[in-house]
Design an enzyme around this catalytic site. Structure first.
Site, PDB file in Angstrom:
ATOM      1  N   ASP A  32      12.119  23.028  20.045  1.00  0.00           N
ATOM      2  CA  ASP A  32      12.863  24.002  19.634  1.00  0.00           C
ATOM      3  C   ASP A  32      14.090  23.474  18.586  1.00  0.00           C
ATOM      4  O   ASP A  32      14.564  22.601  19.112  1.00  0.00           O
ATOM      5  CB  ASP A  32      13.619  24.797  20.846  1.00  0.00           C
ATOM      6  CG  ASP A  32      14.437  25.860  20.243  1.00  0.00           C
ATOM      7  OD1 ASP A  32      13.788  26.931  19.610  1.00  0.00           O
ATOM      8  OD2 ASP A  32      15.621  25.851  20.566  1.00  0.00           O
ATOM      9  N   GLU A  77       2.476   6.857  25.570  1.00  0.00           N
ATOM     10  CA  GLU A  77       2.143   6.270  26.756  1.00  0.00           C
ATOM     11  C   GLU A  77       0.857   6.871  27.371  1.00  0.00           C
ATOM     12  O   GLU A  77       0.339   6.535  28.478  1.00  0.00           O
ATOM     13  CB  GLU A  77       3.306   6.350  27.724  1.00  0.00           C
ATOM     14  CG  GLU A  77       4.443   5.468  27.481  1.00  0.00           C
ATOM     15  CD  GLU A  77       5.523   5.877  28.101  1.00  0.00           C
ATOM     16  OE1 GLU A  77       5.581   6.515  29.131  1.00  0.00           O
ATOM     17  OE2 GLU A  77       6.898   5.309  27.821  1.00  0.00           O
TER      18      GLU A  77
END
Length: 558
Positions: A211, A268
């Site tokens: 956002d 990751e």
């Protein structure tokens, strides 16, 4: 350490041409009957979404919130609002979605928190000069009593961008007073958001929608410009004429350092988590947000902001694909979301392009009385435009209810409105509640099937009964069945992210995709002949075998 969150064989580039369905959780489906949509409701509707053909769901904020801005005032980034569900229910929903072949994308709100966030409450109690206040943006007020705001800046919702806390200091909030802006120069802020990203990654999400991605980092040093100057800078920024790092709080290059840190976290996981930036910036800056070492993708709002015009659409398509190529990303296509008037209504305003945005504003303010809309025209145009973007290279984002052809609700009484935009700009903006009305699932059921108990928090107007899922499901010519057919065909037809233009006719957008299938949209008054091949889907009926005005067709080799 790499965390494997998906089965072996999942394409790590699934997002490049995905169909993503945005859910505004409080207005989607209410399973427990309290009038507010919830995670169990979403889980129960997964078969509907699977039949629709979506690849992923983007969930607007579902975090604990006072709902002063529809959930974008987040009190706790690593929990679920108890009115919407629990972490256990989130995990159940994610597992069920995975079983259905649907990925989950969640909204992250990094520019600001809720004023109920523990950090902000600590900042208020700790007082001036405290380490707690350094996590946000506090400044001394002006005047001998420090009772005047540090600048005359205004919020995006209207009203002052500064609020006093009673000790001579004021805090910055680019949105509502309930949404204090974080200080992204503070290492604790950066580290805490990395923790949040890992938290949801560990709970099985496939990615994030960011956002206000272009507003996090700011430069409030030195003499700050006044609001008139800031407004001029903002206009230059959108126009693409503003020199880099000139605006004090929008589109600063320092924000990319933040997103490079985030990318390391995304990587990751196996496959890497995805992200898409909500960044209202000049077209030539979008690729910076979509960089491979950053968020990876950025929303293209140009089609959404454009009037319904073939010349404008073609220019936007051409430039958007060029910018995506520059970043190595893919383009996103979108016409509706939780922040804008639904495009079935927007395109119903049969007006000149140079008056388009002003007319839509006046339409909302006049509660739909002036100018009038042609509902059939709007839906015909909306479906033609949607089928057009579904044919383009890149990902497509659709907003809940647009697959039903829902129009904007302009009949909401003032006393039932919830959007802070309405309250902070009286007489200038009625806000965004009209596109957030609860979904009608069953026309003749209580609450139109949204929930079994309390009235929906944003009640459906009576006209929504004709758009209910059960009504449209039975009608082979309904907007819902058109969306189902087009979306599922899109999945079968999509190939390399390329297209070849097939026509220079101003009133026609015609291109060919790899595999030889073609998309043709006719904006002109005269029906046109279709190329040789098999017509597999159209947004409206053909006339004597020809493509009429405001209609799109896909043609595959015979």
């Amino acid at each position: 350490m790499t965390i494997d969150i998906t089965p072996i064989g999942i394409d790590p580039n699934w997002w490049r041409q995905a169909l993503v369905y945005q859910i505004y959780p409080r207005s989607f489906a209410d399973a427990n009957g309290d009038g507010v949509g919830d995670l169990v409701g979403i889980t129960e509707k997964l078969p509907y979404l699977k039949e629709l053909g979506v690849d992923a769901i983007w969930l607007s904020p579902f975090y604990p919130s006072a709902l002063k801005d529809g959930g974008y005032d987040v009190a706790d980034y690593r929990d679920v609002d108890p009115r919407i569900g629990t972490i256990a229910q989130f995990d159940t929903m994610t597992a069920a979605a995975k079983e259905a072949g649907i990925k989950i994308i969640v909204d992250i709100v990094p520019n600001h928190s809720s004023d109920d966030h523990v950090w902000f409450q600590a900042a208020l109690k700790a007082g001036k000069g405290s380490p707690e206040r350094e996590r946000y943006i506090f400044r001394d007020g002006l005047g001998p009593n420090k009772d005047q705001p540090p600048t005359d800046w205004e919020t995006f919702f209207g009203g002052s961008a500064w609020d006093p806390v009673g000790d001579g200091q004021w805090y910055l909030h680019l949105f509502d007073t309930s949404q204090p802006d974080f200080n992204w120069d503070h290492p604790e802020v950066r580290e805490d958001f990395l923790k949040t990203l890992r938290f949801w990654g560990d709970h099985g999400v496939a990615g994030f929608r960011i956002d206000v991605a272009n507003a996090c980092t700011k430069d409030l040093s030195g003499d700050l410009p006044n609001w008139k100057e800031v407004t001029a800078l903002s206009e230059q920024m959108v126009a693409g004429t503003l020199p880099e790092d000139t605006h004090p709080f929008l589109d600063r290059n320092s924000v990319f350092d933040v997103y490079r840190e985030w990318r390391k976290v995304f990587n990751e996981y196996n496959p890497p988590l995805t992200a898409v930036a909500e960044a209202w910036v000049a077209p030539h800056r979008k690729h910076l947000y979509a960089a491979k070492d950053g968020l990876g993708q950025a929303f293209s709002f140009d089609m959404l902001m454009s009037d319904y015009d073939p010349v404008s659409f073609k220019k936007i398509i051409t430039e958007s694909l060029e910018h995506a190529t520059a970043s190595g990303s893919s383009t996103t296509w979108v016409f509706s979301n939780h922040d804008v008037i639904r495009h079935a209504t927007r395109h119903a305003l049969d007006i000149k392009p140079d008056n388009y945005r002003e007319a839509t504003r006046k339409y909302l303010l006049a509660r739909g009385q002036d100018p009038k809309v042609d509902v059939e025209l709007g839906l015909r145009r909306a479906n033609a435009a949607t089928q057009l973007i579904l044919a383009l290279p890149g990902s497509t984002y659709i907003y809940q209810g647009e697959e039903l052809g829902l129009p904007e609700d302009v009949s909401i009484p003032d006393e039932e409105r919830q959007d802070p935009t309405f309250f902070r700009s009286p007489g200038r903006d009625v806000g965004r509640d009209g596109c957030r009305i609860c979904i009608p699932w069953v026309a003749d059921a209580p609450n139109m099937g949204f929930g079994p108990g309390a009235a929906p928090h944003l009640k459906q107007p009576e006209v929504y009964k004709q758009y209910a899922v059960d009504v449209e499901d039975k009608d082979p010519k309904s907007t819902l069945n058109f969306y189902r057919k087009a979306i599922n065909l899109r999945r079968e037809l999509q190939g390399a992210e390329e297209l070849v233009w097939k026509s220079d006719t101003p009133d026609v957008i015609h291109f060919e995709r790899p595999g030889g299938w073609q998309s043709i949209t006719n904006f002109g008054k005269e029906a046109i002949a279709l190329p040789e091949g098999k017509v597999v889907v159209t947004s409206g009926e053909l006339v004597d075998g020809k493509l009429p005005q405001d209609t799109t067709a896909w043609v595959v080799p015979a």
